[in-house]
Scaffold this active site. Structure first.
Site, PDB file in Angstrom:
ATOM      1  N   ASP A 125     -10.526 -15.854  29.157  1.00  0.00           N
ATOM      2  CA  ASP A 125     -10.958 -16.431  28.189  1.00  0.00           C
ATOM      3  C   ASP A 125      -9.575 -17.208  27.609  1.00  0.00           C
ATOM      4  O   ASP A 125      -8.707 -16.180  27.471  1.00  0.00           O
ATOM      5  CB  ASP A 125     -11.537 -15.887  27.108  1.00  0.00           C
ATOM      6  CG  ASP A 125     -12.224 -16.785  26.213  1.00  0.00           C
ATOM      7  OD1 ASP A 125     -12.578 -17.785  26.406  1.00  0.00           O
ATOM      8  OD2 ASP A 125     -11.987 -16.456  25.029  1.00  0.00           O
ATOM      9  N   HIS A 132      -8.822 -25.065  16.268  1.00  0.00           N
ATOM     10  CA  HIS A 132      -9.281 -23.761  16.034  1.00  0.00           C
ATOM     11  C   HIS A 132      -8.237 -22.641  15.746  1.00  0.00           C
ATOM     12  O   HIS A 132      -8.345 -21.895  14.962  1.00  0.00           O
ATOM     13  CB  HIS A 132     -10.184 -23.283  17.256  1.00  0.00           C
ATOM     14  CG  HIS A 132     -10.455 -21.896  17.255  1.00  0.00           C
ATOM     15  ND1 HIS A 132     -11.516 -21.423  16.496  1.00  0.00           N
ATOM     16  CD2 HIS A 132     -10.354 -20.568  18.051  1.00  0.00           C
ATOM     17  CE1 HIS A 132     -11.608 -20.047  16.630  1.00  0.00           C
ATOM     18  NE2 HIS A 132     -10.750 -19.651  17.623  1.00  0.00           N
ATOM     19  N   ARG A 141      -2.463 -15.567   8.680  1.00  0.00           N
ATOM     20  CA  ARG A 141      -1.009 -16.042   8.505  1.00  0.00           C
ATOM     21  C   ARG A 141      -0.595 -17.108   7.540  1.00  0.00           C
ATOM     22  O   ARG A 141       0.648 -16.952   7.235  1.00  0.00           O
ATOM     23  CB  ARG A 141      -0.484 -16.052   9.824  1.00  0.00           C
ATOM     24  CG  ARG A 141      -0.677 -14.891  10.927  1.00  0.00           C
ATOM     25  CD  ARG A 141       0.027 -15.137  12.265  1.00  0.00           C
ATOM     26  NE  ARG A 141      -0.343 -16.481  12.867  1.00  0.00           N
ATOM     27  CZ  ARG A 141      -1.401 -16.342  13.711  1.00  0.00           C
ATOM     28  NH1 ARG A 141      -2.041 -15.000  13.924  1.00  0.00           N
ATOM     29  NH2 ARG A 141      -1.875 -17.484  14.433  1.00  0.00           N
ATOM     30  N   GLU A 198     -18.579 -18.565  19.603  1.00  0.00           N
ATOM     31  CA  GLU A 198     -17.394 -19.628  20.057  1.00  0.00           C
ATOM     32  C   GLU A 198     -17.811 -20.600  21.049  1.00  0.00           C
ATOM     33  O   GLU A 198     -18.261 -20.280  22.073  1.00  0.00           O
ATOM     34  CB  GLU A 198     -16.182 -18.653  20.515  1.00  0.00           C
ATOM     35  CG  GLU A 198     -15.578 -17.765  19.678  1.00  0.00           C
ATOM     36  CD  GLU A 198     -14.202 -17.314  20.172  1.00  0.00           C
ATOM     37  OE1 GLU A 198     -13.525 -16.818  19.144  1.00  0.00           O
ATOM     38  OE2 GLU A 198     -14.042 -17.293  21.550  1.00  0.00           O
ATOM     39  N   GLU A 200     -17.486 -23.192  23.776  1.00  0.00           N
ATOM     40  CA  GLU A 200     -16.523 -23.370  24.603  1.00  0.00           C
ATOM     41  C   GLU A 200     -16.906 -24.231  26.139  1.00  0.00           C
ATOM     42  O   GLU A 200     -18.261 -24.043  26.110  1.00  0.00           O
ATOM     43  CB  GLU A 200     -15.891 -22.031  25.277  1.00  0.00           C
ATOM     44  CG  GLU A 200     -15.267 -21.226  24.156  1.00  0.00           C
ATOM     45  CD  GLU A 200     -14.384 -19.731  24.540  1.00  0.00           C
ATOM     46  OE1 GLU A 200     -14.134 -20.011  25.888  1.00  0.00           O
ATOM     47  OE2 GLU A 200     -14.290 -18.977  23.708  1.00  0.00           O
ATOM     48  N   ASP A 232     -18.714 -17.719  23.903  1.00  0.00           N
ATOM     49  CA  ASP A 232     -17.964 -16.141  24.120  1.00  0.00           C
ATOM     50  C   ASP A 232     -18.225 -15.494  22.841  1.00  0.00           C
ATOM     51  O   ASP A 232     -17.358 -15.692  21.443  1.00  0.00           O
ATOM     52  CB  ASP A 232     -16.647 -16.503  24.265  1.00  0.00           C
ATOM     53  CG  ASP A 232     -15.803 -15.311  24.394  1.00  0.00           C
ATOM     54  OD1 ASP A 232     -16.295 -14.257  25.202  1.00  0.00           O
ATOM     55  OD2 ASP A 232     -14.576 -15.133  24.025  1.00  0.00           O
ATOM     56  N   ARG A 236     -16.142 -10.324  14.863  1.00  0.00           N
ATOM     57  CA  ARG A 236     -14.841 -10.614  14.339  1.00  0.00           C
ATOM     58  C   ARG A 236     -14.523  -9.331  13.501  1.00  0.00           C
ATOM     59  O   ARG A 236     -13.118  -9.066  13.296  1.00  0.00           O
ATOM     60  CB  ARG A 236     -15.067 -11.789  13.198  1.00  0.00           C
ATOM     61  CG  ARG A 236     -15.585 -13.048  13.630  1.00  0.00           C
ATOM     62  CD  ARG A 236     -14.285 -13.864  14.667  1.00  0.00           C
ATOM     63  NE  ARG A 236     -14.957 -15.105  15.059  1.00  0.00           N
ATOM     64  CZ  ARG A 236     -14.284 -15.444  16.041  1.00  0.00           C
ATOM     65  NH1 ARG A 236     -13.377 -15.004  16.640  1.00  0.00           N
ATOM     66  NH2 ARG A 236     -14.797 -16.821  16.442  1.00  0.00           N
ATOM     67  N   GLN A 239     -12.892  -7.196  16.031  1.00  0.00           N
ATOM     68  CA  GLN A 239     -11.682  -7.652  16.500  1.00  0.00           C
ATOM     69  C   GLN A 239     -10.332  -7.449  15.537  1.00  0.00           C
ATOM     70  O   GLN A 239      -9.416  -7.385  15.981  1.00  0.00           O
ATOM     71  CB  GLN A 239     -11.993  -9.106  16.712  1.00  0.00           C
ATOM     72  CG  GLN A 239     -10.577 -10.151  17.479  1.00  0.00           C
ATOM     73  CD  GLN A 239     -11.024 -11.607  17.772  1.00  0.00           C
ATOM     74  OE1 GLN A 239     -12.070 -11.871  17.682  1.00  0.00           O
ATOM     75  NE2 GLN A 239     -10.181 -12.167  18.213  1.00  0.00           N
ATOM     76  N   TYR A 243      -7.507  -5.740  17.497  1.00  0.00           N
ATOM     77  CA  TYR A 243      -6.622  -6.726  18.387  1.00  0.00           C
ATOM     78  C   TYR A 243      -5.141  -6.731  18.380  1.00  0.00           C
ATOM     79  O   TYR A 243      -4.525  -6.948  19.059  1.00  0.00           O
ATOM     80  CB  TYR A 243      -7.076  -8.182  17.913  1.00  0.00           C
ATOM     81  CG  TYR A 243      -6.205  -8.896  16.630  1.00  0.00           C
ATOM     82  CD1 TYR A 243      -4.990  -9.740  17.008  1.00  0.00           C
ATOM     83  CD2 TYR A 243      -6.604  -8.605  15.312  1.00  0.00           C
ATOM     84  CE1 TYR A 243      -4.386 -10.192  16.006  1.00  0.00           C
ATOM     85  CE2 TYR A 243      -5.900  -9.063  14.302  1.00  0.00           C
ATOM     86  CZ  TYR A 243      -4.708 -10.016  14.577  1.00  0.00           C
ATOM     87  OH  TYR A 243      -4.211 -10.269  13.587  1.00  0.00           O
ATOM     88  N   LYS A 252     -15.362  -8.593  22.247  1.00  0.00           N
ATOM     89  CA  LYS A 252     -15.623  -9.780  22.982  1.00  0.00           C
ATOM     90  C   LYS A 252     -16.515  -9.416  24.360  1.00  0.00           C
ATOM     91  O   LYS A 252     -16.871 -10.394  24.998  1.00  0.00           O
ATOM     92  CB  LYS A 252     -14.599 -10.767  23.244  1.00  0.00           C
ATOM     93  CG  LYS A 252     -14.165 -11.403  22.059  1.00  0.00           C
ATOM     94  CD  LYS A 252     -12.795 -12.436  22.513  1.00  0.00           C
ATOM     95  CE  LYS A 252     -12.464 -13.232  21.366  1.00  0.00           C
ATOM     96  NZ  LYS A 252     -13.507 -14.364  21.022  1.00  0.00           N
ATOM     97  N   THR A 256     -21.033 -12.522  27.096  1.00  0.00           N
ATOM     98  CA  THR A 256     -20.701 -14.180  27.148  1.00  0.00           C
ATOM     99  C   THR A 256     -21.701 -14.859  27.904  1.00  0.00           C
ATOM    100  O   THR A 256     -22.233 -14.543  28.888  1.00  0.00           O
ATOM    101  CB  THR A 256     -19.522 -14.241  28.036  1.00  0.00           C
ATOM    102  OG1 THR A 256     -18.226 -13.226  27.341  1.00  0.00           O
ATOM    103  CG2 THR A 256     -18.968 -15.639  28.137  1.00  0.00           C
ATOM    104  N   THR A 349     -12.493 -21.621  21.713  1.00  0.00           N
ATOM    105  CA  THR A 349     -13.286 -22.507  20.973  1.00  0.00           C
ATOM    106  C   THR A 349     -12.846 -23.777  20.773  1.00  0.00           C
ATOM    107  O   THR A 349     -11.368 -24.268  20.629  1.00  0.00           O
ATOM    108  CB  THR A 349     -13.178 -21.814  19.624  1.00  0.00           C
ATOM    109  OG1 THR A 349     -13.425 -20.611  19.860  1.00  0.00           O
ATOM    110  CG2 THR A 349     -14.176 -22.176  18.800  1.00  0.00           C
ATOM    111  N   GLU A 363     -14.798 -20.429  11.150  1.00  0.00           N
ATOM    112  CA  GLU A 363     -14.322 -21.506  10.576  1.00  0.00           C
ATOM    113  C   GLU A 363     -15.242 -22.240   9.818  1.00  0.00           C
ATOM    114  O   GLU A 363     -14.816 -22.947   8.600  1.00  0.00           O
ATOM    115  CB  GLU A 363     -13.611 -22.486  11.725  1.00  0.00           C
ATOM    116  CG  GLU A 363     -12.730 -22.150  12.521  1.00  0.00           C
ATOM    117  CD  GLU A 363     -12.505 -22.746  13.907  1.00  0.00           C
ATOM    118  OE1 GLU A 363     -11.794 -23.698  13.865  1.00  0.00           O
ATOM    119  OE2 GLU A 363     -13.282 -22.476  14.773  1.00  0.00           O
TER     120      GLU A 363
END
Length: 415
Positions: A125, A132, A141, A198, A200, A232, A236, A239, A243, A252, A256, A349, A363
């Protein structure tokens, strides 16, 4: 290219996903019978395994359509792919004189069950949608460091799980995992509370490459057998805890979903579009020899459990991607990594510039802070048990459309 006329009337309907211009590949079964390779045409599926047995399809590489999966044809390479497409077009086009021989091998789409169209060798992936990546970066961030420093130079990806790639219509249980609230000293274990989608595209590798070999973007493009819609699913909250420093893992790995029909690269050829302007120059091995993205309209819809109302959450387009599948595949091989027939590459995404074109609930609700109100009055920040999510997509031609079929999944309570 205009609509190619077929003797099958339903294939000439401008609203059909499956005109003669498309001819996507899937696997189907009828009650009490085994799985067979089929091609969607109009409101029907054409039993190509039966056509091969009857001698109406005779490929130079031998019998490739009898195994109930498309991997044998995929591995045979582009020349054989073109041979089959030309044969099918000749059998189905208006005035072919083949209707009497072919019609007995047509089955109504609403009378069949669809299965995984191919065996997934491995699944990678990517993270190739700039909007995104920027949106998620802002959330975690801040805007000044939204994109990682490598993002404009390299297609970022991670190796996922082929074992839980499933076909549209396959329901799955809400995943559980380690969760840690911001104010907690220790993590806990339990069902995800922030389950997401997601939106995709998935690229399917047909012809593979040897270990140690590097392929160019042009060579990578020729290796791609076709495309599917891909959801996908993402937990969250799992993750967010797991992550760092290595990226997604259990968040994830649980499911899928792909659409049931493989739309070939040949069918999408008229819809190629150029990538967006590069904000940083790409290294030579990633430069495109021509347009590598596709103009494919995409949408996401949600139907809550017990409701007959469906809400379209988002509409966007595959041309919003920053990196193409061919660039992703070329980068994947750049270290000498062997690519296998049946490998699946997720695009990452696909989000447009506005809230109603974002490709994830993360989002759309801005991390859950701006919940959505659905058509039936219910409110969602993330997916609840019983919700059904559907991805749709098509490329619009002159009097026809190239569709993928629905990519649908329903979330069951945690096991």
């Amino acid at each position: 290219m205009p609509l190619m006329q077929s003797w099958l009337d339903s294939a000439n309907d401008p609203a059909s996903d499956f005109p003669l211009n498309n001819l996507p590949y899937g696997v189907f079964s009828q009650t009490g019978e085994g799985r067979r390779c089929g091609v969607a045409i109009g409101a029907c599926v054409l039993d190509v395994a039966a056509l091969e047995t009857a001698g109406l399809i005779s490929l130079s590489a031998g019998a490739l359509l009898q195994q109930g999966r498309w991997n044998p044809l995929m591995a045979a390479g582009p020349a054989v792919w073109a041979e089959l497409r030309a044969t099918l077009t000749a059998l189905l086009q208006a005035g072919s004189g083949k209707e009497a021989q072919v019609r007995p091998h047509l089955v109504a789409l609403d009378e069949v069950r669809l299965h995984m169209p191919f065996d997934v060798a491995e699944y990678t992936d990517f993270y190739a949608g700039r909007q995104h990546a920027f949106n998620v970066g802002i959330m975690f961030r801040g805007p000044e460091n939204a994109l990682p420093p490598n993002w404009l130079h390299i297609p970022i990806g991670y190796n996922g799980r082929a074992s839980t790639v499933v076909v549209s219509g396959t329901d799955f249980h809400r995943p559980s995992g380690q969760l840690k609230a911001p104010d907690a000293d220790m993590p806990s274990f339990g069902p995800s509370r922030r389950l997401d989608i997601e939106l995709e595209m998935g690229a399917i590798v047909g012809a593979g490459s040897a270990m140690g070999a590097r392929v160019s973007v042009a060579e990578a493009d020729a290796m791609i057998f076709g495309y599917v819609l891909l959801n996908d699913w993402s937990a969250r909250d799992i993750q967010a805890w797991e992550y760092q420093p290595l990226g997604p893992f259990q968040a994830k790995a649980f499911a899928t979903t792909i659409s049931p029909w493989i739309v070939t690269r040949a069918a999408l050829e008229p819809f190629r579009v150029a990538a967006p302007a590069r904000e940083k120059p790409l290294l030579p091995y990633l430069k495109e020899p021509g347009p590598m993205l596709y103009d494919i309209a995409l949408e996401v819809a949600m139907q809550p459990a017990g409701s007959d109302q469906v809400t379209t959450l988002s509409r966007t387009n595959a041309r919003e991607l920053y990196y193409s599948a061919a660039q992703q595949l070329a980068h994947h091989s750049s270290s000498g990594c062997a690519m296998r027939s049946g490998d699946l590459l997720g695009s990452g995404t696909i989000s447009g510039p506005d809230k109603d074109s974002y490709g994830s609930l993360l989002e759309m609700t801005w991390g859950g802070k701006e919940p959505l109100t659905l058509a039936d009055g219910s409110v969602r920040s993330f997916i609840e048990d019983g919700d059904t999510l559907t991805l749709r997509g098509h490329a619009q031609g002159d009097g026809y459309r190239i569709g993928f079929g629905d990519c649908t999944g329903t979330v069951l309570p945690a096991a």
